[in-house]
Structures are given as C-alpha cells and as structure tokens.
Design a protein around this motif. Structure first.
Motif, PDB file in Angstrom:
ATOM      1  N   ALA A 244       0.861  -1.191   0.000  1.00  0.00           N
ATOM      2  CA  ALA A 244       0.000   0.000   0.000  1.00  0.00           C
ATOM      3  C   ALA A 244       0.889   1.229   0.000  1.00  0.00           C
ATOM      4  CB  ALA A 244      -0.936   0.003   1.208  1.00  0.00           C
ATOM      5  N   ALA A 245       0.281   2.382  -0.268  1.00  0.00           N
ATOM      6  CA  ALA A 245       1.055   3.625  -0.310  1.00  0.00           C
ATOM      7  C   ALA A 245       0.211   4.771   0.211  1.00  0.00           C
ATOM      8  CB  ALA A 245       1.518   3.927  -1.735  1.00  0.00           C
ATOM      9  N   MET A 246       0.885   5.723   0.834  1.00  0.00           N
ATOM     10  CA  MET A 246       0.257   6.971   1.262  1.00  0.00           C
ATOM     11  C   MET A 246       0.911   8.113   0.500  1.00  0.00           C
ATOM     12  SD  MET A 246       0.097   8.739   5.029  1.00  0.00           S
ATOM     13  CE  MET A 246      -0.265  10.506   5.211  1.00  0.00           C
ATOM     14  N   MET A 247       0.109   8.971  -0.075  1.00  0.00           N
ATOM     15  CA  MET A 247       0.610  10.110  -0.840  1.00  0.00           C
ATOM     16  C   MET A 247       0.429  11.357   0.002  1.00  0.00           C
ATOM     17  SD  MET A 247      -0.484  11.276  -4.651  1.00  0.00           S
ATOM     18  CE  MET A 247      -2.215  11.364  -4.156  1.00  0.00           C
ATOM     19  N   VAL A 248       1.542  12.021   0.309  1.00  0.00           N
ATOM     20  CA  VAL A 248       1.503  13.193   1.174  1.00  0.00           C
ATOM     21  C   VAL A 248       1.285  14.460   0.372  1.00  0.00           C
ATOM     22  CG1 VAL A 248       2.815  14.559   2.852  1.00  0.00           C
ATOM     23  CG2 VAL A 248       2.955  12.060   2.882  1.00  0.00           C
ATOM     24  N   CYS A 249       1.924  14.588  -0.780  1.00  0.00           N
ATOM     25  CA  CYS A 249       1.811  15.799  -1.597  1.00  0.00           C
ATOM     26  C   CYS A 249       1.358  15.405  -2.993  1.00  0.00           C
ATOM     27  CB  CYS A 249       3.140  16.546  -1.655  1.00  0.00           C
ATOM     28  SG  CYS A 249       3.053  18.134  -2.507  1.00  0.00           S
ATOM     29  N   SER A 250       0.075  15.521  -3.266  1.00  0.00           N
ATOM     30  CA  SER A 250      -0.474  15.028  -4.527  1.00  0.00           C
ATOM     31  C   SER A 250      -0.006  15.841  -5.723  1.00  0.00           C
ATOM     32  CB  SER A 250      -1.999  15.057  -4.468  1.00  0.00           C
ATOM     33  OG  SER A 250      -2.478  16.378  -4.315  1.00  0.00           O
ATOM     34  N   THR A 251       0.222  17.140  -5.535  1.00  0.00           N
ATOM     35  CA  THR A 251       0.617  17.957  -6.676  1.00  0.00           C
ATOM     36  C   THR A 251       2.001  17.581  -7.194  1.00  0.00           C
ATOM     37  OG1 THR A 251       1.505  19.658  -5.208  1.00  0.00           O
ATOM     38  CG2 THR A 251      -0.787  19.892  -5.899  1.00  0.00           C
ATOM     39  N   ALA A 252       2.803  16.917  -6.385  1.00  0.00           N
ATOM     40  CA  ALA A 252       4.157  16.585  -6.802  1.00  0.00           C
ATOM     41  C   ALA A 252       4.244  15.218  -7.461  1.00  0.00           C
ATOM     42  CB  ALA A 252       5.105  16.643  -5.599  1.00  0.00           C
ATOM     43  N   ILE A 266      -0.576  -1.420  -6.292  1.00  0.00           N
ATOM     44  CA  ILE A 266      -0.310  -0.831  -4.973  1.00  0.00           C
ATOM     45  C   ILE A 266      -1.339   0.277  -4.745  1.00  0.00           C
ATOM     46  CG2 ILE A 266       1.388   0.309  -3.505  1.00  0.00           C
ATOM     47  CD1 ILE A 266       3.581  -0.823  -5.281  1.00  0.00           C
ATOM     48  N   PRO A 267      -2.406   0.031  -3.992  1.00  0.00           N
ATOM     49  CA  PRO A 267      -3.421   1.065  -3.763  1.00  0.00           C
ATOM     50  C   PRO A 267      -2.845   2.209  -2.932  1.00  0.00           C
ATOM     51  CG  PRO A 267      -3.819  -0.793  -2.322  1.00  0.00           C
ATOM     52  CD  PRO A 267      -2.711  -1.209  -3.250  1.00  0.00           C
ATOM     53  N   PHE A 268      -3.363   3.412  -3.152  1.00  0.00           N
ATOM     54  CA  PHE A 268      -2.850   4.570  -2.421  1.00  0.00           C
ATOM     55  C   PHE A 268      -4.008   5.475  -1.997  1.00  0.00           C
ATOM     56  CE2 PHE A 268      -3.271   6.158  -6.712  1.00  0.00           C
ATOM     57  CZ  PHE A 268      -3.652   7.484  -6.563  1.00  0.00           C
ATOM     58  N   PHE A 269      -3.721   6.331  -1.041  1.00  0.00           N
ATOM     59  CA  PHE A 269      -4.656   7.370  -0.618  1.00  0.00           C
ATOM     60  C   PHE A 269      -3.844   8.616  -0.296  1.00  0.00           C
ATOM     61  CE2 PHE A 269      -3.079   5.735   3.351  1.00  0.00           C
ATOM     62  CZ  PHE A 269      -3.120   6.816   4.230  1.00  0.00           C
ATOM     63  N   GLU A 270      -4.503   9.752  -0.297  1.00  0.00           N
ATOM     64  CA  GLU A 270      -3.830  10.996   0.069  1.00  0.00           C
ATOM     65  C   GLU A 270      -4.159  11.349   1.505  1.00  0.00           C
ATOM     66  OE1 GLU A 270      -3.262  15.676  -1.271  1.00  0.00           O
ATOM     67  OE2 GLU A 270      -4.775  14.417  -2.241  1.00  0.00           O
ATOM     68  N   GLY A 271      -3.143  11.591   2.299  1.00  0.00           N
ATOM     69  CA  GLY A 271      -3.341  11.910   3.710  1.00  0.00           C
ATOM     70  C   GLY A 271      -2.334  12.927   4.194  1.00  0.00           C
ATOM     71  N   SER A 272      -2.396  13.191   5.480  1.00  0.00           N
ATOM     72  CA  SER A 272      -1.529  14.202   6.078  1.00  0.00           C
ATOM     73  C   SER A 272      -1.106  13.749   7.466  1.00  0.00           C
ATOM     74  CB  SER A 272      -2.260  15.549   6.171  1.00  0.00           C
ATOM     75  OG  SER A 272      -1.534  16.462   6.979  1.00  0.00           O
TER      76      SER A 272
END
Length: 496
Positions: A244-252, A266-272
């Motif tokens: 799995a993956a977490m995306m911290v900065c989607s614009t990048a 590899i599923p991902f989500f955007e979080g902080s």
C-alpha cells in the motif's frame, strides 16, 4: 526531445487528478501550471522541481550537466535530513563553459565526470540532470548515461527535465517519471512482507518523518520506501513490492502513485501527518489498505489502541497551551497540502484562521479548506506584499505562518512570524510534531520583544516642557556678567 515532449504531454493528461478530468482536450494539453515568462524561473523551473524531488535520496550522486550557475542556484534548496549517507550533500557539476559548447565537448565532459564520481565515491547510482543549455545544444544525455552504465557497472539515471519545459511542479512529476522508467522495479527484495508500505511526497524536512516512523514501527508496519525523504537507492528500486502507499503531496507525485497502482497493484490514498486528527486518520487508512491487501485484521485493533494512547498524551500536553492560544488569529501564507492540513491542526486547539493561501493547492485541497472553514471567504490565491502588510499592521492577525520570503513583511508590521515551509528548523509532523508547532506558535506570540518594538521609539517622543523657575539675584548677576563678556569677545574678534 521528441520523447521528452511525449512525456510532458503524458504528465499533463493525468487521469488521477479530478481537476484535470474536468477539462476539455485542448485545456488539458496546457497543464495545470501558469505559463512561464521567458527568462524567468517563476518560483522554480522544471529542473529545480526535479532536483527537489530526487536530491533527498541520500546515497546517490546527483550530477548536474550544465554551467556552474545552474547547480549553484539549485543546491540545498530543501531542509531534508538524512539518518545515514551524506553523499547527497556533495555538489557535482560538469561546469560547462562557452568553449565546451562551441567545441561540442559536452557529452565527452559528462562521461568523464561520471567516471570520476564512480572512482572516487562508488555510489549505488548516479543521477544526471540536463538543464536548459545542454538540452538546447542537443547533448544526448540518455545515450551517454546508457553507455556509462554499461562501462562502469552501476545505474546511471537520466533525469530529463530541463528548466525551459515548464514550472517546478512539472519538474516534480518528470522526476517521478524518471524513477518509474529507470529505478523502481529494478531490484527484487528478498524480505517483502504483508506490512510493507511506501510513503510518497514526504521530504523529511527537519527530520519530521522520524516523528511518524516510530508509530508505524510500533504497529509492525515497515516503510519499504519513503520517496524521497531520507531514501536509499535500493529501497526505491524495490518499492514495487510494497502492499500500500500513502501520498503526502499530490501535486508533486500523483503520477507516480497512479502508475505504481496500475503496474504493481499498490493502492494509495492521500493523507496528512499534520495535526492530531489527520495523523490518526492516516494511520487508520494505512492499516485498512493493508488489510484489504491480505494483512491480518488484528492490526486494526492495535492501530486504534495506539491512536487512543498517543492522542491522550498529545491532548494532555496541549491543554497547557489552550488558554494562552484560544481565540488567537493566524494568517497562513503557504500552499499545497499545508493549506488545509495545518488549518485543521490549528483549529483543533481553538486557533482562529483569518486567511490561508491556496496558490499551490489542488481543487481537492480547496474543497477540504471549504469543508474545514465552512466557507471560502478566508481563502486567497495570491496576496500582494502591500496587502499582507496592511492586514498585519492593522492587527487583523496575531501571527503569520509562511515561508522565508514573506517573513520581513511580518517583521516590518511588528507581527510575530513562524516559518512553516521547507526552511523550517523544527519538525511539525505527527503527534509530537503538533505539540511542537503549538509550542513554537505560543513562544512567538508571547515573546516579550513584541511589546517593546510596538512602543514609540525614544526619539519619536516629544520631551515634556519644563516650567522655568525664577532666578535668584546672584544667578541674574552672573548671567549678565557672562553676556557682557561674550559681547566684548565678539567685538574684539570682529576686528580681524
């Protein structure tokens, strides 16, 4: 250059971006960033953006194939931290001169530089960055890198993002494309497990990811690759085996997250990781994704137990600051993920947000702000320096949180200021990072210096007129004698 044009168009046509999907075909080709003014970097060119994303890979040699000024302007532009290798702190450049350009020596000089780096440092890989000059004169970077890799037996990765192709944000995405094309998937790990994750778009500024990683370690979750913060080349090369993956900065790096999901499932989500609530929610979503990919569901219970313990500790620490900060007004002049994540974090302890910049924020970021603040009256795309100064000098905010470029506006307005961008000196991620952020805000607002600088300067104060007392007879006689003497001396010297 044809392959570069195709890569740029592919990046512009980003299906994972809701804003991009809402455009027609013509508008989509223009991308998301504003067009650059010829001869101006406009806050960072594509080369600068690529270097930002890749330089925190700490054990790699980063070689800039360009005149010296290109490397001088881009080196060390982020406060990322390393827990081990320091090779990334060494600056490498081919230092191309006018004579090299005229005589066509660019490719030969690049090959020689790669050989010298390999013999002197033996890095696991070398990343090569062309810039405007070497791209315009037609140096075949990819051919040189391929030949050098065969000759020296180590990966030599071309990062094709010359400055003139677009903005810094485009360079971020082109750096992700370079990792996809040449790095990720090239090494098969022998220890892949059901609890491996990737963290994308985390730069480990001031070492703040080190406040989050222990939480994941306690849950038995291993960070296969943190891209790019405190990363190692081999970790990124084997990142395709994460679950799995977490995306911290989607614009990048949204293109990197989407393509890794397509290629390796590899599923991902955007979080902080900014703020107590957002940190807890990020841990929950990571655990839930791992369970969907086959991990033992018992991790969900352990995650909730960890969250309960950490939140209780954090709220206990923050209780001391609430009476001092509740109702204080904050102006947030930043962008991207911080435009909503920090807003949410500050509102949790009763701080009022009088404005937040959305200059580099996505449509999703703006929607989050509207949801948090209940309206969009506190959002501004860009505020001129004079408007910022007027707002602060009129005391419409008690403190401004921003980057270093606007700190002097706040200081001129005699308003407390705290650095929250990449140059910051303190880590603000995770539960402990939130406590640190609140502590720094409290120290800035209640610093006694502000009471002193807001008082009128001594030379601006009119001295009080003292009432003259009557003179005695002796004082009057002495004054007359002095006046007569002065008059006599003036007459005598007047003859000369």
């Amino acid at each position: 250059m044809s392959s570069l044009r195709a890569k740029i168009q592919d990046v512009f046509n980003e299906p994972a971006c809701e804003q991009n999907r809402g455009k027609d075909a013509k508008a989509r080709k223009k991308g998301c960033s504003k067009p650059l003014t010829p001869g101006a970097a406009a806050g960072g060119c594509a080369f600068d953006g690529a270097k930002i994303v890749l330089q925190p890979i700490t054990d790699v040699a980063h070689l800039i194939h360009a005149p010296l000024a290109c490397e001088g302007n881009s080196w060390d532009n982020r406060g990322a931290a390393s827990s081990g290798p320091t090779l990334w702190r060494t600056s490498f450049t081919t230092d191309l001169t006018e004579l090299d350009v005229v005589m066509g020596q660019g490719e030969r000089k690049l090959f020689k530089a790669i050989r010298e780096i390999k013999e002197a440092y033996w890095p696991p890989a070398i990343f090569v960055y062309p810039t405007c000059v070497t791209a315009l004169i037609g140096d075949d970077i990819e051919a040189v890198c391929k030949r050098a890799a065969e000759k020296f037996g180590l990966p030599v990765v071309p990062v094709n993002a010359p400055g003139f192709v677009g903005s810094k944000n485009l360079g971020n995405k082109l750096a992700g494309e370079a990792l996809l094309d040449h790095v990720i998937g090239t090494v098969e790990p022998d220890d892949a497990g059901p609890y491996d994750i990737n963290i994308l778009g985390e730069f480990n500024l001031s070492g703040e990811f080190w406040l989050v990683k222990p939480l994941l370690d306690r849950l038995g979750i291993r960070v296969r690759a943190c891209i790019p913060g405190d990363a190692r080349y081999l970790d990124i090369a084997s990142a395709h085996r994460a679950r799995a993956a977490m995306m911290v900065c989607s614009t990048a790096l949204i293109n990197l997250a989407r393509k890794m999901e397509q290629r390796w499932d590899i599923p991902f989500f955007e979080g902080s990781f900014y703020g107590i609530t957002d940190t807890s929610e990020a841990l929950r979503q990571i655990s839930q994704l791992l369970v969907k990919k086959g991990a033992d569901p018992e991790i969900l219970g352990r995650t909730e137990a960890l969250i309960a313990d950490e939140e209780a500790i954090a709220w206990t620490k923050l209780a001391a600051y609430r009476p001092r900060l509740e109702g204080k007004r904050v102006l947030l002049n930043t962008g991207g993920v911080k435009s909503w994540s920090v807003v949410h974090a500050l509102m949790e302890i009763g701080i009022e947000i009088v404005g937040t910049s959305v200059k580099k924020s996505t449509v999703e970021d703006k929607e989050r702000i509207k949801h948090i603040l209940k309206d969009d009256n506190h959002m501004f795309e860009q505020m001129a320096a004079r408007e910022l100064y007027a707002m602060l000098s009129e005391q419409k905010a008690d403190i401004m949180l921003s980057g270093g470029r606007t700190q002097f506006i706040a200081l001129k307005a005699k308003t407390p200021w705290l650095d929250i961008n990449q140059e910051r000196q303190h880590p603000y991620a995770g539960y402990d990072g939130m406590v640190e952020l609140v502590r720094q805000i409290d120290r800035a607002i209640h610093n006694p210096i502000w009471c002193q600088v807001r008082e009128p300067a001594p030379w601006d104060c009119q001295p009080a007129v003292r009432e003259e007392l009557p003179r005695t007879k002796s004082e009057t006689a002495t004054l007359h004698a002095v006046q007569e003497f002065a008059s006599t001396m003036a007459d005598d010297f007047g003859e000369f």
